[in-house]
Scaffold this motif. Structure first.
Motif, PDB file in Angstrom:
ATOM      1  N   GLY B   8     -12.329  -7.012   7.204  1.00  4.47           N
ATOM      2  CA  GLY B   8     -10.935  -6.715   7.516  1.00  4.47           C
ATOM      3  C   GLY B   8     -10.172  -6.277   6.292  1.00  4.47           C
ATOM      4  O   GLY B   8      -9.551  -5.223   6.279  1.00  4.47           O
ATOM      5  N   THR B   9     -10.310  -7.046   5.182  1.00  2.00           N
ATOM      6  CA  THR B   9      -9.564  -6.678   3.980  1.00  2.00           C
ATOM      7  C   THR B   9     -10.115  -5.405   3.364  1.00  2.00           C
ATOM      8  O   THR B   9      -9.402  -4.676   2.701  1.00  2.00           O
ATOM      9  CB  THR B   9      -9.617  -7.804   2.925  1.00  2.00           C
ATOM     10  OG1 THR B   9     -10.951  -8.251   2.825  1.00  2.00           O
ATOM     11  CG2 THR B   9      -8.691  -8.937   3.301  1.00  2.00           C
ATOM     12  N   LEU B  16      -4.615   1.905   5.846  1.00  8.23           N
ATOM     13  CA  LEU B  16      -3.239   2.107   5.413  1.00  8.23           C
ATOM     14  C   LEU B  16      -3.060   3.520   4.879  1.00  8.23           C
ATOM     15  O   LEU B  16      -2.089   4.213   5.198  1.00  8.23           O
ATOM     16  CB  LEU B  16      -2.915   1.086   4.312  1.00  8.23           C
ATOM     17  CG  LEU B  16      -1.456   0.672   4.148  1.00  8.23           C
ATOM     18  CD1 LEU B  16      -0.907   0.086   5.418  1.00  8.23           C
ATOM     19  CD2 LEU B  16      -1.341  -0.321   2.999  1.00  8.23           C
ATOM     20  N   LEU B  17      -4.053   3.970   4.060  1.00  7.86           N
ATOM     21  CA  LEU B  17      -3.990   5.323   3.505  1.00  7.86           C
ATOM     22  C   LEU B  17      -4.075   6.348   4.621  1.00  7.86           C
ATOM     23  O   LEU B  17      -3.331   7.332   4.632  1.00  7.86           O
ATOM     24  CB  LEU B  17      -5.134   5.535   2.502  1.00  7.86           C
ATOM     25  CG  LEU B  17      -5.199   6.923   1.869  1.00  7.86           C
ATOM     26  CD1 LEU B  17      -3.944   7.198   1.069  1.00  7.86           C
ATOM     27  CD2 LEU B  17      -6.421   7.052   0.978  1.00  7.86           C
ATOM     28  N   GLY B  18      -4.959   6.061   5.609  1.00  6.51           N
ATOM     29  CA  GLY B  18      -5.102   6.992   6.713  1.00  6.51           C
ATOM     30  C   GLY B  18      -3.798   7.146   7.480  1.00  6.51           C
ATOM     31  O   GLY B  18      -3.372   8.260   7.795  1.00  6.51           O
ATOM     32  N   THR B 113       0.262  -7.097   3.624  1.00  8.78           N
ATOM     33  CA  THR B 113      -0.193  -6.261   2.511  1.00  8.78           C
ATOM     34  C   THR B 113       0.670  -6.594   1.302  1.00  8.78           C
ATOM     35  O   THR B 113       1.685  -7.271   1.429  1.00  8.78           O
ATOM     36  CB  THR B 113      -0.063  -4.768   2.873  1.00  8.78           C
ATOM     37  OG1 THR B 113      -0.488  -4.012   1.758  1.00  8.78           O
ATOM     38  CG2 THR B 113       1.367  -4.390   3.202  1.00  8.78           C
ATOM     39  N   THR B 114       0.264  -6.127   0.140  1.00  6.28           N
ATOM     40  CA  THR B 114       1.052  -6.409  -1.063  1.00  6.28           C
ATOM     41  C   THR B 114       1.875  -5.183  -1.423  1.00  6.28           C
ATOM     42  O   THR B 114       1.598  -4.070  -0.977  1.00  6.28           O
ATOM     43  CB  THR B 114       0.135  -6.747  -2.247  1.00  6.28           C
ATOM     44  OG1 THR B 114      -0.681  -5.611  -2.511  1.00  6.28           O
ATOM     45  CG2 THR B 114      -0.735  -7.947  -1.951  1.00  6.28           C
ATOM     46  N   LEU B 120       0.310   1.980  -4.183  1.00  7.63           N
ATOM     47  CA  LEU B 120      -0.917   2.763  -4.394  1.00  7.63           C
ATOM     48  C   LEU B 120      -1.127   3.756  -3.265  1.00  7.63           C
ATOM     49  O   LEU B 120      -1.463   4.922  -3.489  1.00  7.63           O
ATOM     50  CB  LEU B 120      -2.131   1.832  -4.508  1.00  7.63           C
ATOM     51  CG  LEU B 120      -2.273   1.079  -5.836  1.00  7.63           C
ATOM     52  CD1 LEU B 120      -3.474   0.141  -5.774  1.00  7.63           C
ATOM     53  CD2 LEU B 120      -2.429   2.050  -6.998  1.00  7.63           C
ATOM     54  N   VAL B 121      -0.929   3.281  -2.040  1.00  5.71           N
ATOM     55  CA  VAL B 121      -1.169   4.144  -0.887  1.00  5.71           C
ATOM     56  C   VAL B 121      -0.156   5.295  -0.853  1.00  5.71           C
ATOM     57  O   VAL B 121      -0.505   6.445  -0.599  1.00  5.71           O
ATOM     58  CB  VAL B 121      -1.103   3.302   0.409  1.00  5.71           C
ATOM     59  CG1 VAL B 121      -0.948   4.197   1.623  1.00  5.71           C
ATOM     60  CG2 VAL B 121      -2.362   2.460   0.534  1.00  5.71           C
TER      61      VAL B 121
END
Lengths: 342, 279
Positions: B8-9, B16-18, B113-114, B120-121
């Protein structure tokens, strides 16, 4: 407190960058080569004939000419004259390849453009990417060849001029392009020249001259500097020394007659006064009369008016254009030229 | 259970990027900007088609009527100082401030999420746009050139020609070079975007900085500063059009852009992680 720690990375990055910028150049430790006398270094240079190499040469000038603003428009149809001025004021890099015998190639790396000079035996090609034009010439049998403005060829021209008016000494312990070098220091034995000293760095191993630096008496160090930034002694690929003009490239054929430069009028005999480093060359020639408006404007910008005419003053060379149509030049202060013009 | 958690992680950042890329490339604004970039080679091609004998102009322009593939290089040269920084500035300036102005940044950070990961994303999506933008310019240039002019093997700056395969390799390298050139600017835009909830402000500030950097780079009196300006190597992409290829400017450029990404990335982290997210 916790909030402050979130900013730590942002504080650390500049420290790392500064540390890197300071530490990296200091990493190249001083060399350790046996001491040599000037004559031995000259012999070493002579032994470097036939060494194959490829490298990147950088040229910088701090001649004190008024700087013309660089712009992105550079090369958008600029004239040849401003190209010359740009060459004298700006910094340039070139790639140089030599197979040690009959193959040489110099690539002048311009912004978004390139000028190439390729020699293979008696075949010589020059290519200019901006115009997509090539010049082809066949050298006569006994022709002298030298690549323009590369450290080895500059060194050869300099050493040919060493005479009793020049003091020669050697220093060691420096590095150029990562190579240990001997620095041959040429100092004029006169107070009247603008040249303070010329430093010629010679590869301690191969004898190839790697850098030429000229210091001016007006306090400008490295008024002109031409040297390798990187050098590699592997023999370059022979493909580099052949040139086949591409389809669409306009080719001009030039047939040079030995001894006479093509399409140039016989130069008038110069009058030389003074001697050695302080000599003044006088030529007849009215520059202003033959200049077109664009050249005249550039001329106005570069020179200043003096009672005798107009003068171009740089930290190494002065040129006086007198009102009565003479040109005086020399590596001397303007006052010397003015005195010689009277 | 633990296995499910690890996968999962592992999947989540990519997911998230997608979704972020989906968001970026589903926006009408993104497509409008890419279309505007594609218009640059079209205008150049049409202009040269009607007035083929231009005496002077941007580099590569005079070669177009002989070889249509040069439309791509001309368009890239024209786009590098203005159009590419403009579009990248819009995308990078919108990253955080856009969410904040819509009031969605709060919900983004509520999700498991952090803030670092969000940053980053967001940055990765801006970087993907920095690749897409020069790619669109080059591809449109090739298409327009092939449509309007005869094409043949391309003559490089060193006077030698490359065939179709060689040309494709050079184009790919050019895209990489220009994309890397824009990474520093993207990081600056990301940082500015964390400062405000008005995305237009961050966009404008980023674009102004891109212009200011280029103006400073053209003043000879400031030559000590030039190697530190993020726009200093932007025109070095021409070194990939030499034979053999010169890598020096790419290396210097990559190192410089890395420095900017590290600095402004760290600043953006400092700002976003300490900020009270109210919207």
């Amino acid at each position: 407190m916790n909030k402050l720690s979130r900013w730590l990375p942002a504080a650390a990055v500049p420290i790392v960058v500064v540390a890197g910028a300071v530490a990296l150049p200091a990493m190249s430790a001083a060399g350790d080569v046996p001491d040599r006398r000037p004559e031995e270094v000259l012999d070493l240079i002579a032994s470097s004939a036939g060494v194959a190499f490829s490298g990147t040469v950088e040229q910088t000038s701090e001649l004190g000419l008024p700087e013309l603003p660089e712009s992105d428009m550079k090369g958008y149809g600029s004239s040849d004259e401003s190209a010359v001025v740009e060459f004298l004021t700006g910094d340039h890099s070139a790639r140089v390849f030599s197979d040690g015998a009959e193959g040489q190639r110099v690539q002048l790396l311009d912004r978004l453009a390139e000028r190439d000079l390729i020699r293979n035996g008696s075949e010589v090609w020059a290519y200019d990417s901006k115009r997509d034009e090539a010049i082809h010439a066949v050298l006569p049998e006994d022709a002298e060849w030298s690549a323009p403005a590369t450290p080895p060829d500059l060194a050869e021209a300099l050493l040919a001029k060493i005479d009793p008016t020049t003091a020669v000494s050697v220093e060691s312990g420096n590095r150029v392009a990562g190579r240990e070098v001997y620095d041959l220091i040429l100092t004029p034995r006169t107070e009247e020249s603008l040249v303070a000293e010329i430093e010629l760095s010679v590869d301690a191993d191969t004898g190839l001259p790697l850098r030429v630096e000229v210091d001016s008496t007006d306090g400008t160090d490295d008024a002109v500097s031409v040297g390798f930034r990187e050098i590699d002694y592997d023999t370059p690929s022979p493909d580099l020394f052949t040139f086949t003009p591409a389809e669409g490239t306009v080719v001009h054929e030039k047939q040079p007659t030995p001894g006479v430069a093509p399409a140039m009028p016989e130069p008038p005999e110069p009058v030389v006064t003074g001697e050695g480093w302080a000599s003044v060359v006088e030529l007849p020639g009215d520059v202003l009369a033959s200049a077109d408006p664009e050249q005249a404007a550039l001329f106005e910008q570069l020179t200043v008016a003096v009672p005798e005419g107009r003068v171009l003053s740089t930290s190494l060379v002065s040129v006086l254009f007198t009102s009565d149509g003479r040109v005086l030049a020399g590596a001397v202060p303007v006052e010397t030229l003015q005195a010689a013009a009277r | 259970m633990s296995q499910a958690e690890t996968t999962g992680t592992r999947v989540r950042p990519l997911a998230l990027l997608g979704s972020e890329l989906g968001l970026l490339f589903r926006r009408r604004r993104t497509w409008a900007m890419l279309a505007a970039l594609a218009l640059v080679p079209v205008l150049i091609g049409v202009a040269v088609r009607f007035r083929p004998n231009a005496e002077s102009g941007p580099p590569f322009l005079t070669a177009i009527s002989e070889n249509g593939l040069f439309v791509s290089f001309t368009a890239l040269t024209v786009s590098v100082p203005l159009f590419l920084p403009l579009t990248v500035g819009v995308v990078a300036g919108d990253t955080i401030a856009g969410e904040a102005s819509l009031g969605t940044l709060r919900y983004l950070l509520v999700a498991p999420t952090t803030r670092v990961r969000v940053l980053l994303v967001k940055y990765a999506a801006a970087a993907v746009f920095a690749i897409a933008a020069p790619l669109v310019v080059l591809l449109a240039g090739i298409a327009v050139g092939a449509l309007l002019f005869p094409i043949r093997d391309v003559t490089l700056l060193s006077g030698v020609t490359v065939d179709a395969g060689g040309f494709a390799v050079r184009c790919a390298l050019l895209v990489v070079y220009v994309a890397v050139s824009l990474l520093g600017l993207s990081a600056i835009g990301l940082f500015l975007s964390t400062l405000t909830t008005v995305p237009v402000g961050a966009m404008a500030a980023t674009i102004v900085l891109a212009a200011a950097s280029q103006i400073l780079d053209s003043l000879p009196q400031l030559d000590w500063l030039h190697p530190w300006l993020f726009s200093h190597w932007w025109f070095g992409f021409a070194d990939f059009l030499r034979e053999p290829i010169v890598w020096d400017s790419f290396q210097s450029n990559a190192l410089l852009q890395l420095g900017y990404v590290a600095l402004f990335g760290a600043l953006a982290y400092g700002r976003l992680s300490t900020k009270d997210i109210l919207t």
